[in-house]
Design a protein around this motif. Structure first.
Motif, PDB file in Angstrom:
ATOM      1  N   LEU A 248      -3.005  17.648  -6.773  1.00  0.00           N
ATOM      2  CA  LEU A 248      -3.452  16.736  -5.718  1.00  0.00           C
ATOM      3  C   LEU A 248      -4.899  17.010  -5.354  1.00  0.00           C
ATOM      4  CD1 LEU A 248      -2.709  14.647  -3.384  1.00  0.00           C
ATOM      5  CD2 LEU A 248      -2.407  16.692  -1.966  1.00  0.00           C
ATOM      6  N   TRP A 249      -5.223  18.253  -5.083  1.00  0.00           N
ATOM      7  CA  TRP A 249      -6.556  18.595  -4.585  1.00  0.00           C
ATOM      8  C   TRP A 249      -7.600  18.516  -5.701  1.00  0.00           C
ATOM      9  CZ3 TRP A 249      -6.156  17.853   0.218  1.00  0.00           C
ATOM     10  CH2 TRP A 249      -5.012  18.204   0.903  1.00  0.00           C
ATOM     11  N   CYS A 250      -7.188  18.853  -6.922  1.00  0.00           N
ATOM     12  CA  CYS A 250      -8.131  18.715  -8.047  1.00  0.00           C
ATOM     13  C   CYS A 250      -8.467  17.258  -8.296  1.00  0.00           C
ATOM     14  CB  CYS A 250      -7.546  19.348  -9.308  1.00  0.00           C
ATOM     15  SG  CYS A 250      -7.538  21.162  -9.307  1.00  0.00           S
ATOM     16  N   LEU A 251      -7.483  16.372  -8.191  1.00  0.00           N
ATOM     17  CA  LEU A 251      -7.766  14.948  -8.304  1.00  0.00           C
ATOM     18  C   LEU A 251      -8.708  14.516  -7.180  1.00  0.00           C
ATOM     19  CD1 LEU A 251      -7.398  12.136  -9.489  1.00  0.00           C
ATOM     20  CD2 LEU A 251      -5.184  11.982  -8.297  1.00  0.00           C
ATOM     21  N   GLY A 252      -8.526  15.112  -6.006  1.00  0.00           N
ATOM     22  CA  GLY A 252      -9.400  14.802  -4.880  1.00  0.00           C
ATOM     23  C   GLY A 252     -10.853  15.166  -5.116  1.00  0.00           C
ATOM     24  N   ASN A 253     -11.112  16.158  -5.977  1.00  0.00           N
ATOM     25  CA  ASN A 253     -12.498  16.485  -6.316  1.00  0.00           C
ATOM     26  C   ASN A 253     -13.212  15.297  -6.954  1.00  0.00           C
ATOM     27  OD1 ASN A 253     -11.358  19.516  -6.292  1.00  0.00           O
ATOM     28  ND2 ASN A 253     -13.594  19.566  -6.156  1.00  0.00           N
ATOM     29  N   PHE A 254     -12.445  14.384  -7.524  1.00  0.00           N
ATOM     30  CA  PHE A 254     -13.000  13.147  -8.078  1.00  0.00           C
ATOM     31  C   PHE A 254     -12.864  11.999  -7.070  1.00  0.00           C
ATOM     32  CE2 PHE A 254     -11.546  15.777 -11.564  1.00  0.00           C
ATOM     33  CZ  PHE A 254     -12.528  15.659 -12.537  1.00  0.00           C
ATOM     34  N   SER A 255     -11.626  11.737  -6.640  1.00  0.00           N
ATOM     35  CA  SER A 255     -11.326  10.503  -5.900  1.00  0.00           C
ATOM     36  C   SER A 255     -11.953  10.454  -4.519  1.00  0.00           C
ATOM     37  CB  SER A 255      -9.803  10.339  -5.775  1.00  0.00           C
ATOM     38  OG  SER A 255      -9.224  11.442  -5.081  1.00  0.00           O
ATOM     39  N   LYS A 256     -12.154  11.592  -3.902  1.00  0.00           N
ATOM     40  CA  LYS A 256     -12.680  11.595  -2.538  1.00  0.00           C
ATOM     41  C   LYS A 256     -14.167  11.276  -2.490  1.00  0.00           C
ATOM     42  CE  LYS A 256     -12.222  14.191   1.751  1.00  0.00           C
ATOM     43  NZ  LYS A 256     -11.380  15.187   2.433  1.00  0.00           N
ATOM     44  N   PHE A 257     -14.866  11.467  -3.604  1.00  0.00           N
ATOM     45  CA  PHE A 257     -16.325  11.366  -3.585  1.00  0.00           C
ATOM     46  C   PHE A 257     -16.885  10.301  -4.532  1.00  0.00           C
ATOM     47  CE2 PHE A 257     -14.956  15.789  -2.855  1.00  0.00           C
ATOM     48  CZ  PHE A 257     -15.298  15.892  -1.515  1.00  0.00           C
TER      49      PHE A 257
ATOM     50  N   THR B  66     -25.278  11.097  -5.106  1.00  0.00           N
ATOM     51  CA  THR B  66     -24.934  11.560  -6.456  1.00  0.00           C
ATOM     52  C   THR B  66     -23.812  12.580  -6.367  1.00  0.00           C
ATOM     53  OG1 THR B  66     -27.191  11.205  -7.251  1.00  0.00           O
ATOM     54  CG2 THR B  66     -25.796  12.678  -8.545  1.00  0.00           C
ATOM     55  N   VAL B  67     -22.815  12.421  -7.234  1.00  0.00           N
ATOM     56  CA  VAL B  67     -21.645  13.307  -7.247  1.00  0.00           C
ATOM     57  C   VAL B  67     -21.555  13.958  -8.627  1.00  0.00           C
ATOM     58  CG1 VAL B  67     -19.137  13.443  -7.010  1.00  0.00           C
ATOM     59  CG2 VAL B  67     -20.440  11.801  -5.631  1.00  0.00           C
ATOM     60  N   VAL B  68     -21.501  15.296  -8.641  1.00  0.00           N
ATOM     61  CA  VAL B  68     -21.340  16.036  -9.892  1.00  0.00           C
ATOM     62  C   VAL B  68     -20.047  16.846  -9.795  1.00  0.00           C
ATOM     63  CG1 VAL B  68     -22.383  17.617 -11.544  1.00  0.00           C
ATOM     64  CG2 VAL B  68     -23.857  16.246 -10.040  1.00  0.00           C
TER      65      VAL B  68
ATOM     66  N   THR C 232     -21.539   4.479 -10.672  1.00  0.00           N
ATOM     67  CA  THR C 232     -21.921   4.408 -12.077  1.00  0.00           C
ATOM     68  C   THR C 232     -22.069   5.815 -12.644  1.00  0.00           C
ATOM     69  OG1 THR C 232     -23.112   2.333 -11.738  1.00  0.00           O
ATOM     70  CG2 THR C 232     -23.665   3.593 -13.708  1.00  0.00           C
ATOM     71  N   ARG C 233     -21.429   6.040 -13.783  1.00  0.00           N
ATOM     72  CA  ARG C 233     -21.575   7.364 -14.415  1.00  0.00           C
ATOM     73  C   ARG C 233     -22.942   7.474 -15.070  1.00  0.00           C
ATOM     74  NH1 ARG C 233     -20.473  10.353 -19.132  1.00  0.00           N
ATOM     75  NH2 ARG C 233     -19.686   8.566 -20.339  1.00  0.00           N
ATOM     76  N   ILE C 234     -23.558   8.640 -14.920  1.00  0.00           N
ATOM     77  CA  ILE C 234     -24.847   8.911 -15.547  1.00  0.00           C
ATOM     78  C   ILE C 234     -24.710  10.107 -16.479  1.00  0.00           C
ATOM     79  CG2 ILE C 234     -26.132   7.991 -13.580  1.00  0.00           C
ATOM     80  CD1 ILE C 234     -26.701  10.895 -12.716  1.00  0.00           C
ATOM     81  N   ALA C 235     -25.671  10.262 -17.377  1.00  0.00           N
ATOM     82  CA  ALA C 235     -25.639  11.373 -18.330  1.00  0.00           C
ATOM     83  C   ALA C 235     -25.743  12.692 -17.594  1.00  0.00           C
ATOM     84  CB  ALA C 235     -26.778  11.238 -19.332  1.00  0.00           C
ATOM     85  N   CYS C 236     -24.953  13.662 -18.030  1.00  0.00           N
ATOM     86  CA  CYS C 236     -24.877  14.950 -17.344  1.00  0.00           C
ATOM     87  C   CYS C 236     -24.484  16.042 -18.324  1.00  0.00           C
ATOM     88  CB  CYS C 236     -23.845  14.871 -16.220  1.00  0.00           C
ATOM     89  SG  CYS C 236     -23.450  16.435 -15.419  1.00  0.00           S
ATOM     90  N   GLY C 237     -25.103  17.192 -18.186  1.00  0.00           N
ATOM     91  CA  GLY C 237     -24.719  18.370 -18.960  1.00  0.00           C
ATOM     92  C   GLY C 237     -24.858  19.609 -18.103  1.00  0.00           C
TER      93      GLY C 237
ATOM     94  N   PHE D 140     -21.873  10.952 -11.233  1.00  0.00           N
ATOM     95  CA  PHE D 140     -21.845   9.549 -10.849  1.00  0.00           C
ATOM     96  C   PHE D 140     -22.836   9.304  -9.719  1.00  0.00           C
ATOM     97  CE2 PHE D 140     -17.850  10.377 -12.835  1.00  0.00           C
ATOM     98  CZ  PHE D 140     -17.500   9.197 -13.480  1.00  0.00           C
ATOM     99  N   VAL D 141     -23.367   8.096  -9.682  1.00  0.00           N
ATOM    100  CA  VAL D 141     -24.198   7.655  -8.562  1.00  0.00           C
ATOM    101  C   VAL D 141     -23.437   6.548  -7.838  1.00  0.00           C
ATOM    102  CG1 VAL D 141     -26.370   6.613  -7.856  1.00  0.00           C
ATOM    103  CG2 VAL D 141     -26.337   8.260  -9.733  1.00  0.00           C
ATOM    104  N   ASN D 142     -23.135   6.783  -6.559  1.00  0.00           N
ATOM    105  CA  ASN D 142     -22.448   5.785  -5.753  1.00  0.00           C
ATOM    106  C   ASN D 142     -23.403   4.664  -5.353  1.00  0.00           C
ATOM    107  OD1 ASN D 142     -19.793   6.925  -5.600  1.00  0.00           O
ATOM    108  ND2 ASN D 142     -20.581   8.456  -4.169  1.00  0.00           N
ATOM    109  N   LYS D 143     -22.833   3.587  -4.819  1.00  0.00           N
ATOM    110  CA  LYS D 143     -23.659   2.447  -4.430  1.00  0.00           C
ATOM    111  C   LYS D 143     -24.626   2.786  -3.293  1.00  0.00           C
ATOM    112  CE  LYS D 143     -20.246  -0.561  -4.023  1.00  0.00           C
ATOM    113  NZ  LYS D 143     -19.553  -1.866  -3.851  1.00  0.00           N
TER     114      LYS D 143
END
Length: 535
Positions: free
Chosen positions: A438-447, A476-478, A453-458, A469-472
């Motif tokens: 639940l909480w690991c999914l939240g690391n994505f879904s909450k932010f 920026t969320v990494v 839009t996904r951007i290139a990342c390494g 990702f860059v939100n509207k």
């Protein structure tokens, strides 16, 4: 003279034939088949060259998919929890962005009407149906599941995306009057689709009327998904005493069955009032992610392909669909790469949505198969190992397949099986256990918000998966996933205030640090998921 005249006539006939052939070929290529321009995603040299630097590189000049968001299925717990006095507390873990993980997609099961069917082994898998046997509708049915949906909407807000999905057509429309295929003593007997062609239009009406009902109730219904995992037989089995049993509703469709059903669906939906309100039919949900030469690709080719045997039959399907739906079961990262190559080569204009996943006990690609195998009596998989393994699957789906949506299977579960985000006790409603999934999914879904839009990342660190990702609102969320037993650190340059959120053995999506613009030494503990949000 006569000979010359005959020659001219023959020549004219040949010219007419050639013009006709050329005209037909031009129509076939440009009109029937169309000339599809391949969509390609850019490559970031800065990210590709960022190997073992210990620094995270973000390149917002290279962009990928735009997100629908993250969700989970209400199958089959919704009709139970809708009766409970603390349903809002339970759903707040899922759909409240402050108390919980802020999911924005709710997958509502349009039941086939198997309630009262003694052959289905688990009681809450016996569903109510809006379509009655006499052909009329009763939308007061399934009231407890509807109450759960209403609670989720209140917690999430009116932007909650709702997908209505069917495991089987209504039992009043099936060949055997059941929500599954009949048992057969011959295990090698041909698989049979449980709905006859004469009922395709009625099935389309059912899906349409259900969508219209929920839209009129104020829900943002974005998709109707009539076909779930068609490549499996969904057949009951005989018991030793001659009786038969089955686990759940389900319906097998051959690839041509599926295409024919979808033609009926599109005839009903395309250009309709429901369509104008933003609700589309989604393409069949494949039971696994596979590439060229597989069962999965055979279904896709039948519905979207331009081979001579399909090209005239599926033109409306090709023009209607814009996404391909897949379930992440049974698929390794290598399998996903093969699928991505196949889709990029033949169907690059369609987006991918990953609409179902859980850690099935027999799936060797879960990342926790060895842990599940050790549990003789099954396991709920509540620990961080299971959460991090799931997070790795999410990153793979987002980055390999460019999936614009990612949904977990059943949000709430009761049994010792790793298919839930939350575990409930029907005898004690206050006994609520949250899994690390639940909480690991939240690391994505909450932010990561709808429209991000996904951007290139390494990450610049070996064995440290990442995506960005860059939100509207330009935040920026990494997200980093450390699926190893070693702590990792990467340096991330931030040009704005930032916050760090960690899920680990000791933390449940906790804010572990924050600061102002500058270099961030991002600590990603062993077996953890860490999210950095830069406002």
């Amino acid at each position: 003279m006569a000979k010359s005249k005959r020659s001219k006539i023959v020549l004219c006939i040949i010219i007419v034939i050639l013009i006709s052939v050329i005209g037909f070929l031009a129509y076939f290529v440009f009109g029937v088949m169309g000339m599809d321009e391949k969509r390609t995603y850019g490559q970031s040299d800065a990210v590709n060259q960022n190997i073992s630097t210990g620094r995270t590189v973000l390149d917002d000049t290279v962009t990928y998919q735009t997100m629908n968001g993250f969700g989970a299925s209400a199958c089959w717990w919704g009709q139970d929890i809708g009766k409970w006095e603390n349903r809002e507390e339970i759903l707040s873990y899922l759909y409240d962005s402050e108390k919980g993980i802020g999911l924005n997609i709710y997958r509502y099961n349009l039941g086939a009407g198997s309630k009262g069917d003694a052959h289905i082994l688990t009681e809450n898998r016996k569903t109510e149906c809006f379509l009655k046997a006499d052909g009329t509708y009763d939308f007061s049915a399934d009231k407890d599941a509807q109450r759960c949906l209403a609670t989720a909407k209140r917690l999430a807000d009116d932007d909650l995306r709702v997908t209505l999905f069917c495991n089987s057509p209504p039992v009043s429309l099936t060949k055997n009057g059941a929500g599954y295929s009949s048992a057969d003593k011959d295990e090698n007997a041909p698989w049979i689709c449980n709905i006859d062609e004469s009922n395709y239009d009625s099935f389309a009406d059912f899906c349409y009327n259900s969508a219209e009902y929920f839209l009129n109730e104020g829900y943002r219904v974005t998709e109707v998904s009539p076909i779930n995992e068609p490549q499996y037989n969904w057949r009951a089995w005989f018991n030793d005493d001659g009786s038969y049993s089955v686990k759940q509703e389900g319906c097998y469709y051959s690839k041509t069955d599926a295409a024919a059903v979808y033609n009926a669906m599109i005839d009903k939906f395309a250009g309709s009032k429901v369509d104008e309100r933003g609700c589309k039919v989604s393409m069949f949900e494949s039971g696994t992610i596979e590439g060229e030469g597989t069962t999965c690709s055979a279904y896709i080719d039948c519905m979207l392909g331009k081979a001579p045997k399909y090209v005239f039959k599926n033109r409306s399907l090709r023009n209607y669909f814009d996404t391909i739906s897949m379930h992440s079961y049974w698929s390794s990262d290598e399998t996903k790469k093969q699928a991505a190559e196949y889709l990029a080569d033949k169907y690059s204009q369609y987006d991918v949505v990953c609409t179902e996943y859980c850690q099935m006990a027999g799936d060797r690609n879960t990342g926790v198969f060895y842990l599940i195998s050790k549990e003789e009596n099954g396991t709920s998989g509540l620990t961080i190992d299971y959460g991090v393994a799931m997070a790795k699957v999410i990153v793979d789906d987002l980055t390999i397949l460019n999936a614009k949506e990612w949904d977990w299977w059943t949000a709430c579960s009761y049994d010792a099986y790793p298919d839930g985000l939350i575990y409930l006790n029907p005898d004690n409603h206050k006994d609520i256990q949250t899994s690390k999934r639940l909480w690991c999914l939240g690391n994505f879904s909450k932010f990561i918000e709808e429209g991000a839009t996904r951007i290139a990342c390494g990450s610049g660190v070996n064995s440290l998966s990442s995506c960005a990702f860059v939100n509207k609102d330009n935040s920026t969320v990494v997200v980093y996933v450390n699926n190893t037993d070693t702590d990792k650190t990467t340096v991330l340059e931030s040009v704005s205030p930032y916050s760090v959120y960690t899920t680990s053995a000791d933390c449940d999506l906790e804010k572990t640090s924050s600061g102002n613009a500058g270099e961030i030494n991002v600590s990603v503990p062993a077996m953890s998921v860490v999210t950095v949000v830069m406002k």
